[in-house]
Design an enzyme around this catalytic site. Structure first.
Site, short mmCIF file in Angstrom:
data_model
loop_
_atom_site.label_atom_id
_atom_site.label_comp_id
_atom_site.label_asym_id
_atom_site.label_seq_id
_atom_site.Cartn_x
_atom_site.Cartn_y
_atom_site.Cartn_z
N GLU A 229 40.60 49.96 -20.13
CA GLU A 229 40.08 48.62 -19.86
C GLU A 229 40.51 47.71 -21.01
O GLU A 229 40.87 48.20 -22.10
CB GLU A 229 38.56 48.66 -19.74
CG GLU A 229 38.06 49.46 -18.56
CD GLU A 229 38.60 48.92 -17.24
OE1 GLU A 229 38.27 47.79 -16.87
OE2 GLU A 229 39.36 49.65 -16.57
N GLY B 94 47.05 52.55 -14.39
CA GLY B 94 48.39 52.04 -14.67
C GLY B 94 48.72 50.87 -13.77
O GLY B 94 48.23 50.75 -12.65
N ASP C 47 32.88 52.34 -17.40
CA ASP C 47 33.87 52.19 -16.33
C ASP C 47 33.66 53.28 -15.27
O ASP C 47 33.73 53.03 -14.07
CB ASP C 47 35.29 52.28 -16.93
CG ASP C 47 36.35 52.03 -15.88
OD1 ASP C 47 36.48 50.89 -15.41
OD2 ASP C 47 37.06 52.99 -15.51
N ALA D 248 42.49 53.69 -8.64
CA ALA D 248 43.65 52.78 -8.67
C ALA D 248 44.48 52.91 -7.39
O ALA D 248 45.71 52.98 -7.44
CB ALA D 248 44.51 53.07 -9.92
N LYS E 230 32.63 53.20 -11.22
CA LYS E 230 33.39 53.87 -10.15
C LYS E 230 32.48 54.81 -9.36
O LYS E 230 32.56 54.87 -8.13
CB LYS E 230 34.55 54.67 -10.75
CG LYS E 230 35.66 53.78 -11.26
CD LYS E 230 36.71 54.64 -11.95
CE LYS E 230 37.87 53.79 -12.40
NZ LYS E 230 38.74 54.47 -13.34
#
Ligand SMILES: NC(=O)C1=CN([C@@H]2O[C@H](COP(=O)(O)OP(=O)(O)OC[C@H]3O[C@@H](n4cnc5c(N)ncnc54)[C@H](O)[C@@H]3O)[C@@H](O)[C@H]2O)C=CC1
Ligand SMILES: N[C@@H](CC=O)C(=O)O
Length: 285
Positions: free
Chosen positions: A140, A269, A151, A84, A155
């Site tokens: 998600e 977030g 997920d 993120a 990544k």
């Protein structure tokens, strides 16, 4: 958004004439949108995205995106897709640009699963914590994508490919936390079935607790072998640290051979993700 709406994005952007950078910002979890990234890039439209389905699925799609950047002389802003916005992808790129070679990567790379295993106490139901993580915007849209390891697979694929290992999607061994009865449900029935997770996770937590260990959902890449899954780690293991929604990632390379380079910070977030998207947009202007 329908396919014709997606067609109209490119038309609208190309109809504007020479007004500066044309950018599509994709903050969806939609495969239909990710499937358009390469097309837009080839047409001279930059793409900034939080969605991992562009670079973190089929290797062919990853290659098309990079070929399209060359063809359209465009850039692909992907800072939000891993960590993120933590400086993970840019660090790997900077190391490689400086001649370093990446040997291995290991990390807690799911903000929602980090939050869950930092809070789960083996007493209150895991499903209740999961609902809280979803309400906070860490999971998600379908939380099974986090719990199944999908997920994290995406990544790890993005990290591995950026590090120079062009892995096929099925090269990652994935250990899912989702029982098959939950995996098969339509999305609208998932919430009511989340307590299916409670028994198995209570048992795994109790075993780890007896040994003084911590449960962590970890991604590992070493010698071309990639895996993601739940691990029970000694409390002093570097990956057992961190708190809240922290990601914690260790990178070994020629330069960081004995002591890895470690990057840690919030990895999920709305605020950090939006900031990462904005960074990538500003870098294009
Ligand atoms: N939540 C997080 O902390 C992070 C999320 N991401 C990624 O960001 C993306 C969005 O995640 P969230 O914001 O959590 O999900 P979300 O479900 O809160 O938001 C996604 C939005 O996209 C919209 N959408 C879905 N399909 C669409 C389509 N075809 N056309 C237009 N809009 C569409 C939905 O209506 C929704 O408003 C995902 O790809 C996720 O992996 C990345 C980093 C962190
Ligand atoms: N659901 C993801 C959000 C960020 O990519 C996570 O939990 O890390």
């Amino acid at each position: 958004m329908t396919p014709s709406d997606l067609d109209s994005i490119a038309r609208a952007l190309t109809a504007t004439g020479d007004v500066g950078a044309r950018i599509v910002i994709d903050a969806t979890a939609s495969d239909a949108v990710a499937a358009r990234h390469a097309e837009w890039l080839a047409q001279g439209i930059h793409v900034v995205t939080a969605c991992k389905l562009g670079q973190g699925t089929a290797l062919q799609r990853w290659r098309e995106i990079h070929a399209a950047c060359e063809e359209g002389r465009t850039r692909y802003g992907d800072s939000a897709t891993v960590g993120a916005g933590l400086p993970l992808l840019r660090t790997l790129r900077a190391l490689r640009a400086g001649g370093d070679r990446i040997h291995a990567i290991a990390g807690v790379l799911s903000g929602s699963l980090a939050w869950l295993f930092n809070h789960y106490d083996g007493l209150r139901p895991f499903s209740g914590f999961l609902r809280d993580a979803r309400a906070a915007g860490y999971t998600e849209p379908d939380p099974r994508d986090d719990l199944s390891g999908e997920d994290l697979r995406r990544k790890l694929l993005i990290l591995a490919r950026t590090a120079g290992f062009e892995l096929e999607a099925d090269a990652v061994a994935v250990q899912s936390l989702v029982p098959s009865a939950l995996a098969g449900l339509p999305v609208e029935h998932v919430d009511g079935a989340l307590p299916m997770l409670d028994g198995p996770l209570r048992a795994q937590f109790a075993q780890a607790w007896k040994r003084g260990e911590r449960l962590r959902f970890v991604a590992r890449l070493e010698a071309g072998h990639a895996q993601v899954g739940l691990e029970s780690l000694p409390a002093d293991d570097p990956l057992a640290g961190g708190s809240g929604i922290d990601n914690r990632v260790a990178i070994w390379s020629d330069r960081y051979r004995n002591q890895p380079l470690v990057i840690q910070g919030p990895g999920a977030g709305a605020e950090v993700t939006a900031a990462a998207l904005l960074d990538d947009v500003l870098a294009l202007l």
